[in-house]
Each structure stands twice: as C-alpha cells, then as structure tokens.
Write a protein that holds these residues in place. Sequence first.
Motif, short mmCIF file in Angstrom:
data_model
loop_
_atom_site.label_atom_id
_atom_site.label_comp_id
_atom_site.label_asym_id
_atom_site.label_seq_id
_atom_site.Cartn_x
_atom_site.Cartn_y
_atom_site.Cartn_z
N GLU A 52 0.83 -1.22 0.00
CA GLU A 52 0.00 0.00 0.00
C GLU A 52 0.86 1.26 0.00
N GLU A 53 1.98 1.24 0.71
CA GLU A 53 2.83 2.43 0.84
C GLU A 53 3.93 2.51 -0.22
N ASN A 57 2.92 2.41 -6.10
CA ASN A 57 1.48 2.50 -5.89
C ASN A 57 1.00 3.92 -6.21
N GLU A 61 -1.43 5.53 -9.37
CA GLU A 61 -2.57 6.43 -9.20
C GLU A 61 -2.53 7.55 -10.23
N LYS A 125 -8.14 -2.41 -8.63
CA LYS A 125 -7.17 -2.35 -7.54
C LYS A 125 -7.93 -2.75 -6.27
N LEU A 126 -7.49 -3.82 -5.63
CA LEU A 126 -8.18 -4.33 -4.45
C LEU A 126 -7.26 -4.29 -3.24
N LYS A 127 -7.74 -3.75 -2.13
CA LYS A 127 -6.96 -3.77 -0.89
C LYS A 127 -7.07 -5.18 -0.31
N THR A 128 -5.93 -5.80 -0.08
CA THR A 128 -5.89 -7.17 0.45
C THR A 128 -4.91 -7.22 1.61
N ASP A 130 -2.13 -6.03 3.90
CA ASP A 130 -1.09 -5.00 3.80
C ASP A 130 -0.65 -4.74 2.36
N LYS A 131 -1.31 -5.36 1.40
CA LYS A 131 -0.97 -5.19 -0.01
C LYS A 131 -2.21 -4.75 -0.80
N ASN A 132 -1.95 -4.24 -1.99
CA ASN A 132 -2.99 -4.00 -2.97
C ASN A 132 -2.80 -5.04 -4.07
#
Length: 171
Positions: A52-53, A57, A61, A125-128, A130-132
């Motif tokens: 995510e960070e 990423n 965007e 894009k799916l949040k899963t 600590d990862k996307n």
Amino acid sequence: MKEPVEYLEAMWPMRHFLVTCGRYRDKSNIITVSFCMPVSKAPPLIAFAMGEEAYSNRLLEDNAEFVINVPAYSQKSRIYYCGFHSGRDVDKFRETGLTARAGRKVKAPVIRECIAHMECRVVKKLKTGDKNLIVGEVIESYADKQLLSGMEIEDFAHGSFPGQIYSRRFR
C-alpha cells in the motif's frame, strides 16, 4: 512426515518480474514482483501484489498503466536491487544500468534488457491486507525471438528472494 513451513517457502521457486510504472522519460520506477499471475484469458488479465505504501502505488494512481518485464536469470543482481531499494530514494534505472524504452501502447517504460514484456492498463485495484492486488488488462505482449523459437531457454529464479525481501524490507 511433513513439517510446518511459512507459506512463501512452499511457493518457491517462482519467476521474478520487474514491473515498471510511471511515465517514460518522466517519473518512473521499477519494482520487483514475485507474485504475478494470469487471472483471465478473455479478456487477458494479469495480477500482482504491491505494498500500500510503495512508491509505485502512487505512480499507478497518476498513470494507471504498467509493464510486466520478464528478466533473464542473469539479471539476478538487478532484480534484487530493485526489490531492496525504494524509487522514492533512488533512480533504479540509473543505479542498475537498466535501459528504459518507450512502450508500444502504454506510457510506462519497458526495460530493454528483459526478455519479454506485457503492457497493461489497470482495471481493478483491491486492498488485500497489507498489499494491494493490481489487476491489469494486457494490451500488448511481446518477447525475444530466440526465446519464442526455442533457441534460447530461460530458467526460473532460484534462491531465497521472498525471505530476503519480506524479512528485511517489510518486517
């Protein structure tokens, strides 16, 4: 008898990929991805996970396009470098000596030294945790002629890459 194992070890060996994102001749980055998979044949979709960070990423965007570059095993030190360092801190193209080239259909760069490329546009894009999970539609795919003809054969990656990356960078 079977022994307990951390799940990443059970998935090894696997191929490493160098994913490029951003824009050719502008802000761009290379990230090392070991978990990359096809998720649909029609339409052709491929997915990979990214923190995510992660700097990449943010680049996705701004420009929802990326290239999955398939490096040769001989690129091992460059694969590791791109996995251990953040594009926020270093220009990975300059530091590794990899060459950025314009993509055929996307604004993200292609790595000249890689043996195959899949140019993609982000479709989901799916949040899963600590990862996307990044899902992209493959809009152009090409590889070295020697590889396609069978004159050149490429091995899968070897070593303990997930343990090195995940234990040092993400824990």
